[in-house]
Design a protein around this motif. Sequence first.
Motif, PDB file in Angstrom:
ATOM      1  N   GLU A  14      39.334  31.594  38.072  1.00 32.75           N
ATOM      2  CA  GLU A  14      38.030  30.958  38.271  1.00 32.75           C
ATOM      3  C   GLU A  14      38.147  29.461  38.544  1.00 32.75           C
ATOM      4  OE1 GLU A  14      34.453  32.279  35.887  1.00 32.75           O
ATOM      5  OE2 GLU A  14      36.073  33.246  34.755  1.00 32.75           O
ATOM      6  N   LEU A  72      38.163  28.101  42.089  1.00 35.77           N
ATOM      7  CA  LEU A  72      36.930  28.059  42.880  1.00 35.77           C
ATOM      8  C   LEU A  72      36.431  26.630  43.082  1.00 35.77           C
ATOM      9  CD1 LEU A  72      35.031  31.074  41.278  1.00 35.77           C
ATOM     10  CD2 LEU A  72      36.310  31.038  43.440  1.00 35.77           C
ATOM     11  N   GLU A  78      34.454  28.146  46.145  1.00 33.57           N
ATOM     12  CA  GLU A  78      33.272  28.943  45.829  1.00 33.57           C
ATOM     13  C   GLU A  78      32.213  28.787  46.921  1.00 33.57           C
ATOM     14  OE1 GLU A  78      30.356  30.001  42.100  1.00 33.57           O
ATOM     15  OE2 GLU A  78      31.340  28.044  42.102  1.00 33.57           O
ATOM     16  N   LYS A  99      35.093  35.688  42.135  1.00 35.64           N
ATOM     17  CA  LYS A  99      34.350  34.658  41.413  1.00 35.64           C
ATOM     18  C   LYS A  99      34.473  34.793  39.893  1.00 35.64           C
ATOM     19  CE  LYS A  99      30.926  33.402  44.879  1.00 35.64           C
ATOM     20  NZ  LYS A  99      29.477  33.337  45.184  1.00 35.64           N
TER      21      LYS A  99
END
Length: 169
Positions: free
Chosen positions: A65, A68, A103, A139
Amino acid sequence: MRNVLRAPCPVCKQEIEYIYQTETIPYFSEILIESATCPCGWRMADAFILREGQPNRCEYAVTCEDDLCVRVVRGSAGTVTVPELGIVIRPGPAAEGYITNIEGVLDRIEDVLDTALRTSEEEERDRALALKEQIALVKKGQARITLIIEDPSGNSAIIKNPGDATEKR
C-alpha cells in the motif's frame, strides 16, 4: 511563477483564462503546468519538465500500500503500461501530461473502466469488472503490479523519494 493570460476558447470562442505556472519538484526539475477550462466543457492541462530530456523508461514494482504514494510525472508523450493488468495507455494527439501518484494512475484507469462499463457488451463488461477487482486488490496491498512509463521526450518519471536525487526509477 504564475502567469494568467486571457484568450478565446478554441471551441466556443468565449474569452477564458489560460494559466501557466512553474513549480520545482525537489531534486528533480522545474516543471511548467499549463491549464485552462471553459464553461462549454473544453479543458486543457499539461505538464512539461523544463530541462533537456533524453528518451527514458521508468519502472516501479508496486508491492504494498505504501507504494501507492510514489510520485508519478507523466509527460504528454509518455506511454503508461501495467503488464499484469494488460493495460497500455498510449498518448494520442490530445494527450495531457499530469503529476499524480501511483494510486492516482490507478484511479484514472478505473475512471476509463467505469466509462466503458456504461456502454460495453457482456464480454467487455466482464473484463472491465475483473480489472476493477484486480485494481482494488492492488490498492489493498494484496496484489502486485509493475508500473512502466516510456517517454521519448524524457518528460516522465517515477520518483519514490523526492529527497533522493538519484532515485528516479
